[in-house]
Every structure is written in C-alpha cells, then in structure tokens.
Enzyme design. Sequence first.
Site, PDB file in Angstrom:
ATOM      1  N   ASP A  31       0.838  -1.199   0.000  1.00 50.55           N
ATOM      2  CA  ASP A  31       0.000   0.000   0.000  1.00 50.55           C
ATOM      3  C   ASP A  31       0.874   1.252   0.000  1.00 50.55           C
ATOM      4  OD1 ASP A  31      -1.977  -1.800   0.142  1.00 50.55           O
ATOM      5  OD2 ASP A  31      -2.790  -1.154   2.081  1.00 50.55           O
ATOM      6  N   ALA A  32       1.989   1.190   0.749  1.00 49.64           N
ATOM      7  CA  ALA A  32       2.850   2.364   0.861  1.00 49.64           C
ATOM      8  C   ALA A  32       3.475   2.698  -0.494  1.00 49.64           C
ATOM      9  CB  ALA A  32       3.946   2.106   1.890  1.00 49.64           C
ATOM     10  N   ASP A  35       0.811   4.270  -2.580  1.00 48.69           N
ATOM     11  CA  ASP A  35       0.572   5.658  -2.171  1.00 48.69           C
ATOM     12  C   ASP A  35       1.663   6.578  -2.692  1.00 48.69           C
ATOM     13  OD1 ASP A  35      -1.660   4.807  -0.914  1.00 48.69           O
ATOM     14  OD2 ASP A  35      -0.805   4.808   1.103  1.00 48.69           O
ATOM     15  N   SER A  80     -35.351  -6.657 -17.162  1.00 46.69           N
ATOM     16  CA  SER A  80     -35.120  -7.453 -15.976  1.00 46.69           C
ATOM     17  C   SER A  80     -35.022  -8.918 -16.420  1.00 46.69           C
ATOM     18  CB  SER A  80     -36.249  -7.068 -15.042  1.00 46.69           C
ATOM     19  OG  SER A  80     -36.702  -8.044 -14.353  1.00 46.69           O
ATOM     20  N   LEU A  81     -34.917  -9.840 -15.510  1.00 51.23           N
ATOM     21  CA  LEU A  81     -34.749 -11.242 -15.899  1.00 51.23           C
ATOM     22  C   LEU A  81     -35.936 -12.059 -15.427  1.00 51.23           C
ATOM     23  CD1 LEU A  81     -31.015 -11.866 -14.924  1.00 51.23           C
ATOM     24  CD2 LEU A  81     -31.954 -11.970 -17.237  1.00 51.23           C
ATOM     25  N   GLU A 114     -23.469 -17.418 -14.891  1.00 53.22           N
ATOM     26  CA  GLU A 114     -22.768 -16.444 -14.043  1.00 53.22           C
ATOM     27  C   GLU A 114     -23.489 -16.388 -12.710  1.00 53.22           C
ATOM     28  OE1 GLU A 114     -23.153 -12.740 -16.130  1.00 53.22           O
ATOM     29  OE2 GLU A 114     -22.295 -13.584 -17.954  1.00 53.22           O
ATOM     30  N   LYS A 116     -25.434 -14.533  -9.892  1.00 52.93           N
ATOM     31  CA  LYS A 116     -26.277 -13.341  -9.885  1.00 52.93           C
ATOM     32  C   LYS A 116     -25.884 -12.511  -8.668  1.00 52.93           C
ATOM     33  CE  LYS A 116     -31.088 -12.029 -10.473  1.00 52.93           C
ATOM     34  NZ  LYS A 116     -31.221 -11.069  -9.386  1.00 52.93           N
ATOM     35  N   ASP A 118     -26.019  -9.740  -5.910  1.00 50.82           N
ATOM     36  CA  ASP A 118     -27.126  -9.057  -5.243  1.00 50.82           C
ATOM     37  C   ASP A 118     -26.717  -7.635  -4.893  1.00 50.82           C
ATOM     38  OD1 ASP A 118     -29.624  -8.822  -4.314  1.00 50.82           O
ATOM     39  OD2 ASP A 118     -29.337 -10.006  -2.493  1.00 50.82           O
ATOM     40  N   ARG A 137     -30.256   1.985 -12.681  1.00 53.63           N
ATOM     41  CA  ARG A 137     -31.292   1.370 -13.489  1.00 53.63           C
ATOM     42  C   ARG A 137     -32.553   2.231 -13.521  1.00 53.63           C
ATOM     43  NH1 ARG A 137     -33.894  -3.544 -14.728  1.00 53.63           N
ATOM     44  NH2 ARG A 137     -36.076  -3.208 -14.279  1.00 53.63           N
ATOM     45  N   GLU A 177     -23.182  -4.713 -11.930  1.00 53.00           N
ATOM     46  CA  GLU A 177     -23.801  -4.604 -10.616  1.00 53.00           C
ATOM     47  C   GLU A 177     -22.815  -3.960  -9.640  1.00 53.00           C
ATOM     48  OE1 GLU A 177     -26.798  -5.890 -10.961  1.00 53.00           O
ATOM     49  OE2 GLU A 177     -27.558  -6.340  -8.954  1.00 53.00           O
ATOM     50  N   TYR A 229     -21.234  -7.461 -16.357  1.00 53.88           N
ATOM     51  CA  TYR A 229     -21.649  -8.731 -16.959  1.00 53.88           C
ATOM     52  C   TYR A 229     -22.225  -8.572 -18.353  1.00 53.88           C
ATOM     53  CZ  TYR A 229     -25.806  -6.927 -14.628  1.00 53.88           C
ATOM     54  OH  TYR A 229     -26.800  -6.108 -14.172  1.00 53.88           O
ATOM     55  N   LYS A 293     -27.348 -17.720 -19.543  1.00 54.90           N
ATOM     56  CA  LYS A 293     -27.446 -16.924 -20.766  1.00 54.90           C
ATOM     57  C   LYS A 293     -27.081 -17.765 -21.987  1.00 54.90           C
ATOM     58  CE  LYS A 293     -26.018 -12.824 -18.198  1.00 54.90           C
ATOM     59  NZ  LYS A 293     -25.040 -11.746 -17.992  1.00 54.90           N
ATOM     60  N   LYS A 317     -33.163 -18.967  -9.269  1.00 57.98           N
ATOM     61  CA  LYS A 317     -33.080 -18.517  -7.878  1.00 57.98           C
ATOM     62  C   LYS A 317     -32.748 -19.702  -6.982  1.00 57.98           C
ATOM     63  CE  LYS A 317     -34.071 -14.145  -8.133  1.00 57.98           C
ATOM     64  NZ  LYS A 317     -34.981 -13.486  -7.233  1.00 57.98           N
ATOM     65  N   CYS A 411     -34.307 -12.729  36.834  1.00 54.38           N
ATOM     66  CA  CYS A 411     -33.113 -13.061  36.061  1.00 54.38           C
ATOM     67  C   CYS A 411     -32.778 -14.542  36.213  1.00 54.38           C
ATOM     68  CB  CYS A 411     -31.937 -12.211  36.529  1.00 54.38           C
ATOM     69  SG  CYS A 411     -30.376 -12.687  35.760  1.00 54.38           S
ATOM     70  N   CYS A 414     -29.312 -14.801  38.348  1.00 52.49           N
ATOM     71  CA  CYS A 414     -29.143 -14.394  39.748  1.00 52.49           C
ATOM     72  C   CYS A 414     -30.455 -14.280  40.512  1.00 52.49           C
ATOM     73  CB  CYS A 414     -28.375 -13.076  39.827  1.00 52.49           C
ATOM     74  SG  CYS A 414     -29.332 -11.676  39.228  1.00 52.49           S
ATOM     75  N   CYS A 429     -31.598  -6.989  33.820  1.00 51.26           N
ATOM     76  CA  CYS A 429     -31.226  -7.366  35.173  1.00 51.26           C
ATOM     77  C   CYS A 429     -30.312  -6.253  35.681  1.00 51.26           C
ATOM     78  CB  CYS A 429     -30.491  -8.709  35.156  1.00 51.26           C
ATOM     79  SG  CYS A 429     -29.668  -9.055  36.719  1.00 51.26           S
ATOM     80  N   CYS A 434     -24.584  -9.824  39.188  1.00 54.30           N
ATOM     81  CA  CYS A 434     -25.184 -10.978  38.501  1.00 54.30           C
ATOM     82  C   CYS A 434     -24.098 -11.753  37.753  1.00 54.30           C
ATOM     83  CB  CYS A 434     -26.250 -10.500  37.530  1.00 54.30           C
ATOM     84  SG  CYS A 434     -26.799 -11.793  36.402  1.00 54.30           S
TER      85      CYS A 434
HETATM   86  S1  IVH Z   1     -27.777 -10.049 -17.030  1.00 53.95           S
HETATM   87  C1  IVH Z   1     -31.427  -8.232 -19.664  1.00 53.95           C
HETATM   88  N1  IVH Z   1     -26.110 -10.978 -15.263  1.00 53.95           N
HETATM   89  O1  IVH Z   1     -30.215  -9.100 -11.890  1.00 53.95           O
HETATM   90  C2  IVH Z   1     -30.951  -8.343 -18.275  1.00 53.95           C
HETATM   91  N2  IVH Z   1     -27.883  -9.604 -14.490  1.00 53.95           N
HETATM   92  O2  IVH Z   1     -33.091  -9.691 -11.940  1.00 53.95           O
HETATM   93  C3  IVH Z   1     -29.524  -8.714 -18.298  1.00 53.95           C
HETATM   94  N3  IVH Z   1     -27.847  -9.183 -12.083  1.00 53.95           N
HETATM   95  O3  IVH Z   1     -31.285  -6.117 -13.327  1.00 53.95           O
HETATM   96  C4  IVH Z   1     -29.057  -8.903 -16.933  1.00 53.95           C
HETATM   97  N4  IVH Z   1     -26.034 -10.343 -11.644  1.00 53.95           N
HETATM   98  O4  IVH Z   1     -29.094  -6.029 -12.063  1.00 53.95           O
HETATM   99  C5  IVH Z   1     -27.206 -10.223 -15.453  1.00 53.95           C
HETATM  100  N5  IVH Z   1     -24.508 -11.838 -13.820  1.00 53.95           N
HETATM  101  C6  IVH Z   1     -25.606 -11.102 -14.028  1.00 53.95           C
HETATM  102  C7  IVH Z   1     -26.267 -10.442 -12.970  1.00 53.95           C
HETATM  103  C8  IVH Z   1     -27.418  -9.701 -13.241  1.00 53.95           C
HETATM  104  C9  IVH Z   1     -26.986  -9.578 -11.131  1.00 53.95           C
HETATM  105  C10 IVH Z   1     -29.032  -8.347 -11.817  1.00 53.95           C
HETATM  106  C11 IVH Z   1     -29.218  -7.224 -12.795  1.00 53.95           C
HETATM  107  C12 IVH Z   1     -30.629  -7.335 -13.292  1.00 53.95           C
HETATM  108  C13 IVH Z   1     -31.247  -8.232 -12.281  1.00 53.95           C
HETATM  109  C14 IVH Z   1     -32.386  -8.980 -12.895  1.00 53.95           C
END
Ligand code: IVH
Length: 679
Positions: A31-32, A35, A80-81, A114, A116, A118, A137, A177, A229, A293, A317, A411, A414, A429, A434
């Site tokens: 790190d030093a 820096d 979304s997915l 991949e 997912k 969070d 988003r 993400e 991603y 995918k 999921k 308690c 005690c 307590c 105690c």
């Molecule tokens: S691909 C067309 N890959 O999950 C959508 N999404 O539930 C393409 N997410 O809004 C998304 N990891 O924010 C993709 N490896 C990953 C992901 C990912 C997390 C999120 C993403 C998306 C949400 C959908």
Amino acid sequence: MNPAERIADLRARIRHHEERYFVLASPEISDAEFDALMRELQALEHQHPDLVTPDSPTRRVGGRPAEGFATVEHVVPLLSLDNTYSEDELRSFDDRVRRGLAEPPARPIPYVTELKIDGLSIALTYEDGVLVRGVTRGDGVRGEDVTANVRTIRAIPLSLRRDHRPTPTGAIEVRGEVYLPRQAFERLNREREEHDAPLFANPRNAAAGAMRNLDPGAAARRGLSAYIYQLVARGDEPWPTHAETLEALQAWGLPIEPNWRRCAGMDEVIDYCREWAEGRQALAFDTDGVVVKVDSLVWRERLGATSKFPRWATAFKFPAQQATTRLLRIEVNVGRTGAVTPYAVLEPVRLSGSTIQMATLHNEQEVARRDIRPGDFVVVEKGGDVIPKIVMPVLGRREPDLAPWVMPTTCPACGSWLHRPEGEVVWRCLNTACPAKVRRSIEHFASRRAMNIDGLGEAVIDQLVTRELVRDAADLYRLTADQIEALERMGQKSAAKLIAQIEHSKTSDLSRLLYGLGIRHVGERGAAALARTFGSIDALLAASRDDVERVPDIGPVVASTLRAYLDEPGNRGLIDRLRAAGVNMTTAQPAPSFVEGSAAGGSALQGKTFVLTGTLAGTSREEATAAIEARGGKVSGSVSRKTSFVVAGDEPGSKLEKARELGVPILDEEAFRQLIMER
Ligand code: IVH
C-alpha cells in the site's frame, strides 16, 4: 522522461496496480508503494495543471451535483430477468429457447452461467475508452446520473486498457452490478451500532444508500465494488459469443466475476446451479442465484425479448435456505449490559450445510407479535452467514391448547427482579453482581478490541466466575498462577502464559480500557475520541456532561450514559481498583485542550475538528488527515457547529456551503498548509 511522459507512465502504473488490487485481488506492491506513486502523480499534476485529465486516477473523488441527481434516459432500456425456481423450470427454459430458434440445433445449446450478484444495476458509458457516465437502473427507461459516485469505486476503471484488439473506441455501454462486499457491510454495521445508528438489513440496501448519497466522499468511504456482466451490443462485435465478450471486457480492465462458466448444455448448467447453491456461503459477496445466458450472440438476436425480459436468459433462484423444525423451548440470555433476551431452542435440523439448533427471537414483544409458542413447528431461515432466525410458526400444525410464552420476571442467572424502563422493549437485570453479566463483561473486557487478553476465553472465564475467583475486571489482576493452574484443562505453561497476558494488558491505552469497561453506547470509536480528548481517566472523571458532549463523535445520549456510569459509586470503585492494580489510565496521545481552553505548549490543532472537501492539489486526503491527527486534531466527515475548520480544495462539495451557512472558518489549501507548518 519529461513531465508529460512521467505523468502518463505513473497513470498507467497506478491503473495497473488498482486492477491488481481491486479487480484481480492479487496486489504486486505494498500500500505504501502504491501511495508513493499516487503522491508523485498528484505533485506533478499540481505543477502542470494543463496535463490533468478527467480519467486521471487522482480524480476519483470530485464535485457533486448541486441539486440531487439528473435523470438520464437509457439508450437501450434495462430489462429485468425472468426467474426460474427448479431444475424442471430450467429444462422448460431450454425447450423454449430451442423452439424460439428457427432451426433448433440437434446438439445441446451452449450457455454461459454467471453468479447473480445481489447489488444494484449500473450502466457505464465509455467514450473512446474514457468513463464519462454512470447511470442507475431507475425504472429501466430512465435512471439517475451517479457518475461522481461511480468514479469512487476503485474496481471500475476510469479509462479502459488499449492493449487488446479490438480496442474500445467510440461510445461503449457496459452494464453490471455495484455491490458492497460482505466484510465491508459487517464493518459498516459495526460502526453504525457503535453510533446507535439504524443498521442496514443487507449489503444491497447499504450499497443502494451509498450510491444515492449526494456526497461522493461518503460513497467512497463505504467500500463499494462492482462486477460487469454485459456489453450493450452495437452489432459490430467481431466475436460470436458472450463468453468472448466477457473475455474482451476483462482484457479492457473491467471487473468480471471470475466464477462464470461455459456450459455445453442444460445438464452442465444444472450442475453449476447445484454447486453454487452450496458454495455461495464462501463468496465475498451476496448472491441469490445464477444467471443462465445463451452463449451465441446471433441466437440471442434471433430470440429477442418480451417487453420485460430477454428470451435468451433466465435467473435461477437458489432454493430459500429454509427448513421446518420444532421449537422445543424458549430460553433467555443475559447480556453484558443486563439485557435479557429470548432465544429459541430448536430440534436440530440440517440447513444448507450446517445443523441449526438455536435462533434469535429479539425481544418479548417480537415473540408475542409473531405468536411464536414453545412446542410450535416453525420455519427457520439462514440469511448470509448470520444467526438463523424464525420466519413464522406453522399454525396448521399447532396442537390445541398450546400456551403462549411468558417472559420470566426474574433473572435466570441471579434471580433478581427484571426491570423494563418506560418506552423500552428490553427487560434488564440491574444486579451488578449478577454472574451472567459478570461473565459477559469480563469476556468483553478481555476481547481483542478491548484489553486483548489472549487465552482468556469463555471456558476459562466461566470457571473463574463460578469459583468466585473473579467478580469484576479488577479481580483479574489479583489472580495467581496457582489459582489458574487449578482450573480444568489448564497446565502450568498455559497458566503462566495467561498471567503474562493479563500483566501485559495493564499497559493498554486508555481508549481500550474505556471501550473494555463496556459502558452502554460507548463503542470503539467513541472510546478513542474520549481518550484523545481527555488524555486521562482523571480528566474524564472531572469533566461535566457538557464537556463530554462537546467531543466530536459523541452525542447527547452517549454523554449522559457515560456521565451516569462514572457517577455510579460501584463503577468508581472498579476504576479505583483497576488503577491500584497498575492498569494504565492515560493515553499515549495526550490531548486535553479545547475542553479546558488551549493548553500551554499544545499544538494549534490540538482538539480541533477538521472537515476536508474537494481535492487538495499538493497532498492526498490520507496525508492531510495524518498530518492533522499527528498534531492532536481530528478529521470528521460532516460539517456541524462543532467543526473548527473546513479545508476547501478544488471543486469543493456541499460541505463548503454548509460551512458558510454555519459560519465555520474556511481554509484554502495554502492557509491549511501554513497552519500545519506552524506546529
Ligand atoms: S444479465 C437483460 N447478469 O439481476 C438483463 N444480471 O433480476 C440482463 N444481475 O437487473 C441482466 N447479476 O441487475 C445479469 N450476472 C448477471 C447479474 C445480473 C446480477 C441483476 C441485474 C438485473 C437483475 C435482474
């Protein structure tokens, strides 16, 4: 090398090491050393302001939008997915993909899987390789421009590497993400706990809060990271698969989650999902599933999207980490501060790799509100790596006449009556002797962040308290080697070692002692601030509540609980006996000044609170902070009436306005430098 060349060279090196550290997690220099490179670049850029570019690594924290965030329309909406919850559903997805292709292949469909992540999705635009915009988003069509915050995330390159063909030219949008690593999340919540601030429920909420913070400095401090991603297709990608896209993104220096995999067909996809349903606990970030995918970019094009989801991807999921078991009984635990809290004793049940037999129940009201009764079947859940909790009782399986649980009135350790102050939910307590409280407070006193007495663990403390050898922390210092040797599982050698550790702890700094006393609301940071300000326990004992409240980082609640603690004769007695035992009652960093007026010979910065805003050209924030602290001052993140000075560098943020509003003195870089030089 001329300055322009040296600057280019330094930037390339810094980016290389940022990538090693923040993207690949395998640093090559200390790190030093890092820096030092950064400081050299800052100094050169200061001398040659015309050579400063927005993608310089010195420019990560800059100005902020004056009025909230601007909204930006996404060129391509963020979809979304669709979700999948079982292996059967994954196979149906595979069938749908086949049907969607005009000429479905006879062989299995290649997929990329991949994890997912969070966190929250982000769209990044690079123009000719330079990061120009980061947008959330939002509703998928319009998001918020959070560029200033995105720039503080050190996994995200400010400019892309150009040593891989094709080089990133023109406008490129990548998506990914932003997330908060679990460790950073736990540290954040620990700090919030010490400040009695509400805790974040999960890393995602904490990450979202940071991204929406108008102060990029605050976002920077939270320790966010990111994974990319997706590359928003322009149609001119020379490679035919998503796997190659990921490889190109990585070669450009973007952070790619390394556990992605090419799968030859749905069988391999399912193997991957099974592996990670178990393996995810060990990851440094939270994941709630796998994204599957279609690998071929041509096929993706052909499959297209519905109005909400692409047809070429699905999110598998992970099964909820839940199980049903019987609640055998509810017991209560007595904490260090005397808080008596219920917990569930369960019939042991397997849940994602471990056996669960206990769960937290928070407090009496929670048990009543959720109508959880001993004897019930209950659904238990494990989130991340935290203690399991009870989701709900299974009312359909409840036996008739099952009685509600009643909180004990005395308690369990005690036998003294429990008390609950007006307006609070927790029973306590109040008996200082105690044994359960004594045990817990000794554990805390000896813990690593307090007096750090190695070898004084739960089992030893338990015996010491049960045998009445120890009634409070001061008794530890009267223990003899013989007494310790007589304990179970203790030899001559380990007893001698423990005595040496106890002896050594006498030299601990006042801040550790103050934290170790376990005063309610006084956390590690509060204890450090008190020690720094007052310098000795005597100065603190002599201080009024108002004096204490004037300490930066100490609020009115802490000030009054601390004062009440110090006024309690029993606690005074403990402090006196610790002192008599030879425990150090001072801090190595003497400080008292602003409480009692400026001490003779003290530094001009002694006890002063500084807030830094904007970029300082000649020094880094870390250096400025170190210089202030070395002179007995303190750096805080936000401006209040307690702030002594605001130091404003280039492109200062809202803190400058706030300082003007409150009439806090403002120093420019030159004035700040002089003040530092004075002492
Ligand atoms: S691909 C067309 N890959 O999950 C959508 N999404 O539930 C393409 N997410 O809004 C998304 N990891 O924010 C993709 N490896 C990953 C992901 C990912 C997390 C999120 C993403 C998306 C949400 C959908």
